[in-house]
Write a protein that holds these residues in place. Structure first.
Motif, PDB file in Angstrom:
ATOM      1  N   SER A 134       6.535 -10.461  -4.879  1.00  0.00           N
ATOM      2  CA  SER A 134       6.173  -9.984  -6.224  1.00  0.00           C
ATOM      3  C   SER A 134       4.916 -10.654  -6.757  1.00  0.00           C
ATOM      4  O   SER A 134       4.787 -10.915  -7.948  1.00  0.00           O
ATOM      5  CB  SER A 134       7.342 -10.187  -7.199  1.00  0.00           C
ATOM      6  OG  SER A 134       8.505  -9.544  -6.745  1.00  0.00           O
ATOM      7  N   LYS A 171       5.442  -7.200  -9.456  1.00  0.00           N
ATOM      8  CA  LYS A 171       6.152  -6.031  -8.926  1.00  0.00           C
ATOM      9  C   LYS A 171       6.598  -6.281  -7.493  1.00  0.00           C
ATOM     10  O   LYS A 171       5.850  -6.803  -6.674  1.00  0.00           O
ATOM     11  CB  LYS A 171       5.265  -4.781  -8.961  1.00  0.00           C
ATOM     12  CG  LYS A 171       4.758  -4.430 -10.339  1.00  0.00           C
ATOM     13  CD  LYS A 171       5.884  -4.052 -11.274  1.00  0.00           C
ATOM     14  CE  LYS A 171       5.319  -3.608 -12.613  1.00  0.00           C
ATOM     15  NZ  LYS A 171       6.359  -3.365 -13.590  1.00  0.00           N
ATOM     16  N   PHE A 204       3.812   0.448   2.403  1.00  0.00           N
ATOM     17  CA  PHE A 204       4.313  -0.394   1.319  1.00  0.00           C
ATOM     18  C   PHE A 204       4.849   0.506   0.215  1.00  0.00           C
ATOM     19  O   PHE A 204       4.294   1.571  -0.051  1.00  0.00           O
ATOM     20  CB  PHE A 204       3.195  -1.293   0.767  1.00  0.00           C
ATOM     21  CG  PHE A 204       2.549  -2.125   1.827  1.00  0.00           C
ATOM     22  CD1 PHE A 204       3.174  -3.266   2.321  1.00  0.00           C
ATOM     23  CD2 PHE A 204       1.333  -1.757   2.356  1.00  0.00           C
ATOM     24  CE1 PHE A 204       2.587  -4.008   3.331  1.00  0.00           C
ATOM     25  CE2 PHE A 204       0.733  -2.499   3.357  1.00  0.00           C
ATOM     26  CZ  PHE A 204       1.367  -3.624   3.849  1.00  0.00           C
ATOM     27  N   TYR A 205       5.921   0.042  -0.451  1.00  0.00           N
ATOM     28  CA  TYR A 205       6.530   0.858  -1.492  1.00  0.00           C
ATOM     29  C   TYR A 205       7.023  -0.032  -2.624  1.00  0.00           C
ATOM     30  O   TYR A 205       7.714  -1.028  -2.390  1.00  0.00           O
ATOM     31  CB  TYR A 205       7.707   1.657  -0.917  1.00  0.00           C
ATOM     32  CG  TYR A 205       8.391   2.536  -1.927  1.00  0.00           C
ATOM     33  CD1 TYR A 205       7.719   3.598  -2.527  1.00  0.00           C
ATOM     34  CD2 TYR A 205       9.705   2.304  -2.301  1.00  0.00           C
ATOM     35  CE1 TYR A 205       8.342   4.409  -3.465  1.00  0.00           C
ATOM     36  CE2 TYR A 205      10.340   3.110  -3.231  1.00  0.00           C
ATOM     37  CZ  TYR A 205       9.648   4.159  -3.814  1.00  0.00           C
ATOM     38  OH  TYR A 205      10.260   4.958  -4.737  1.00  0.00           O
ATOM     39  N   CYS A 206       6.663   0.333  -3.849  1.00  0.00           N
ATOM     40  CA  CYS A 206       7.161  -0.329  -5.047  1.00  0.00           C
ATOM     41  C   CYS A 206       8.169   0.618  -5.689  1.00  0.00           C
ATOM     42  O   CYS A 206       7.775   1.619  -6.306  1.00  0.00           O
ATOM     43  CB  CYS A 206       6.021  -0.639  -6.020  1.00  0.00           C
ATOM     44  SG  CYS A 206       6.585  -1.387  -7.563  1.00  0.00           S
ATOM     45  N   PHE A 224       7.395  -5.219  -3.817  1.00  0.00           N
ATOM     46  CA  PHE A 224       7.024  -4.227  -2.814  1.00  0.00           C
ATOM     47  C   PHE A 224       7.893  -4.423  -1.584  1.00  0.00           C
ATOM     48  O   PHE A 224       8.293  -5.539  -1.264  1.00  0.00           O
ATOM     49  CB  PHE A 224       5.552  -4.391  -2.397  1.00  0.00           C
ATOM     50  CG  PHE A 224       4.587  -3.750  -3.334  1.00  0.00           C
ATOM     51  CD1 PHE A 224       4.109  -2.468  -3.104  1.00  0.00           C
ATOM     52  CD2 PHE A 224       4.145  -4.426  -4.462  1.00  0.00           C
ATOM     53  CE1 PHE A 224       3.216  -1.871  -3.963  1.00  0.00           C
ATOM     54  CE2 PHE A 224       3.253  -3.833  -5.336  1.00  0.00           C
ATOM     55  CZ  PHE A 224       2.787  -2.556  -5.090  1.00  0.00           C
ATOM     56  N   ARG A 225       8.140  -3.325  -0.904  1.00  0.00           N
ATOM     57  CA  ARG A 225       8.816  -3.344   0.392  1.00  0.00           C
ATOM     58  C   ARG A 225       7.800  -2.887   1.426  1.00  0.00           C
ATOM     59  O   ARG A 225       6.970  -2.032   1.141  1.00  0.00           O
ATOM     60  CB  ARG A 225      10.011  -2.398   0.384  1.00  0.00           C
ATOM     61  CG  ARG A 225      11.053  -2.800  -0.625  1.00  0.00           C
ATOM     62  CD  ARG A 225      12.166  -1.805  -0.672  1.00  0.00           C
ATOM     63  NE  ARG A 225      13.161  -2.248  -1.642  1.00  0.00           N
ATOM     64  CZ  ARG A 225      14.040  -1.459  -2.194  1.00  0.00           C
ATOM     65  NH1 ARG A 225      14.067  -0.177  -1.881  1.00  0.00           N
ATOM     66  NH2 ARG A 225      14.901  -1.923  -3.063  1.00  0.00           N
ATOM     67  N   ARG A 226       7.889  -3.433   2.613  1.00  0.00           N
ATOM     68  CA  ARG A 226       6.972  -2.977   3.673  1.00  0.00           C
ATOM     69  C   ARG A 226       7.745  -2.125   4.656  1.00  0.00           C
ATOM     70  O   ARG A 226       8.938  -2.334   4.900  1.00  0.00           O
ATOM     71  CB  ARG A 226       6.281  -4.140   4.372  1.00  0.00           C
ATOM     72  CG  ARG A 226       7.215  -5.017   5.134  1.00  0.00           C
ATOM     73  CD  ARG A 226       6.498  -6.212   5.735  1.00  0.00           C
ATOM     74  NE  ARG A 226       7.527  -7.164   6.121  1.00  0.00           N
ATOM     75  CZ  ARG A 226       7.459  -7.953   7.144  1.00  0.00           C
ATOM     76  NH1 ARG A 226       6.388  -7.958   7.890  1.00  0.00           N
ATOM     77  NH2 ARG A 226       8.438  -8.766   7.430  1.00  0.00           N
ATOM     78  N   LEU A 283       0.233   0.512 -11.045  1.00  0.00           N
ATOM     79  CA  LEU A 283       1.562  -0.088 -11.192  1.00  0.00           C
ATOM     80  C   LEU A 283       2.094   0.133 -12.598  1.00  0.00           C
ATOM     81  O   LEU A 283       2.260  -0.784 -13.386  1.00  0.00           O
ATOM     82  CB  LEU A 283       1.512  -1.589 -10.882  1.00  0.00           C
ATOM     83  CG  LEU A 283       1.322  -1.948  -9.429  1.00  0.00           C
ATOM     84  CD1 LEU A 283       1.232  -3.456  -9.256  1.00  0.00           C
ATOM     85  CD2 LEU A 283       2.438  -1.385  -8.569  1.00  0.00           C
ATOM     86  N   LEU A 335       0.998  -8.825  -1.398  1.00  0.00           N
ATOM     87  CA  LEU A 335       2.031  -8.065  -2.102  1.00  0.00           C
ATOM     88  C   LEU A 335       3.408  -8.730  -2.075  1.00  0.00           C
ATOM     89  O   LEU A 335       4.186  -8.582  -3.025  1.00  0.00           O
ATOM     90  CB  LEU A 335       2.160  -6.658  -1.500  1.00  0.00           C
ATOM     91  CG  LEU A 335       0.945  -5.746  -1.583  1.00  0.00           C
ATOM     92  CD1 LEU A 335       1.232  -4.428  -0.865  1.00  0.00           C
ATOM     93  CD2 LEU A 335       0.536  -5.498  -3.026  1.00  0.00           C
ATOM     94  N   TRP A 392      -0.040  -7.300   3.057  1.00  0.00           N
ATOM     95  CA  TRP A 392       1.324  -7.749   2.809  1.00  0.00           C
ATOM     96  C   TRP A 392       1.335  -9.158   2.222  1.00  0.00           C
ATOM     97  O   TRP A 392       2.139  -9.470   1.329  1.00  0.00           O
ATOM     98  CB  TRP A 392       2.170  -7.670   4.076  1.00  0.00           C
ATOM     99  CG  TRP A 392       3.575  -8.157   3.885  1.00  0.00           C
ATOM    100  CD1 TRP A 392       4.193  -9.162   4.559  1.00  0.00           C
ATOM    101  CD2 TRP A 392       4.548  -7.658   2.958  1.00  0.00           C
ATOM    102  NE1 TRP A 392       5.481  -9.329   4.118  1.00  0.00           N
ATOM    103  CE2 TRP A 392       5.721  -8.407   3.120  1.00  0.00           C
ATOM    104  CE3 TRP A 392       4.535  -6.659   1.995  1.00  0.00           C
ATOM    105  CZ2 TRP A 392       6.873  -8.201   2.375  1.00  0.00           C
ATOM    106  CZ3 TRP A 392       5.680  -6.437   1.235  1.00  0.00           C
ATOM    107  CH2 TRP A 392       6.833  -7.207   1.428  1.00  0.00           C
TER     108      TRP A 392
END
Length: 131
Positions: free
Chosen positions: A37, A42, A57-59, A44-46, A119, A34, A31
């Motif tokens: 950004s 990019k 994690f999600y982009c 990312f959400r955790r 990505l 990431l 994390w």
């Protein structure tokens, strides 16, 4: 009207919050690389929920989920669950990258390079009506 929302449903809010506050050491390490950004610009959400699943994690821009798997993932029951999760996500054109926790610690540069290679902004599926 039936809701078709699959991302971060309210019913999963407490689960997501709990998971964010109890990251594994491997998740916390990744994390740091990431968040904000930092990786290729990019976001990312955790601990992001998609349907009934929560991905590490999600982009959203690239429709890429990144999962870190510990020992509990290395048995037949967990493998079957992971397969069902991946199949569900693929129905929404979400790609899943999986890494062992150990790899995130021992080869963090390799993990970040692998994520960076994936990505790419997904192209929308071709419209058969336009062909």
């Amino acid at each position: 009207m039936v809701s078709t929302r699959i991302h971060n449903r309210k019913s999963m809010k407490e689960t997501r919050r709990h998971l964010r506050h109890s990251l594994t050491p491997a998740e916390a390490t990744l994390w740091k690389a990431l968040q904000g950004s930092k990786l290729a610009g990019k976001k990312f959400r955790r601990q992001h929920s998609i349907g009934k699943y929560v991905v590490d994690f999600y982009c959203p821009e690239c429709k890429l989920a990144v999962e870190l798997d510990g020992e509990k993932h290395f048995n037949s029951i967990a493998s079957e669950h992971d397969l069902r999760r991946t199949e569900f996500l693929s129905r929404y054109s979400i790609r899943v990258l999986r890494f062992e926790n150990r790899t995130a610690f021992e080869h963090p540069e390799g993990v970040l390079e692998a994520i960076t290679r994936h990505l790419t902004v997904p192209r929308p599926p071709p419209n058969p009506l336009l062909n």
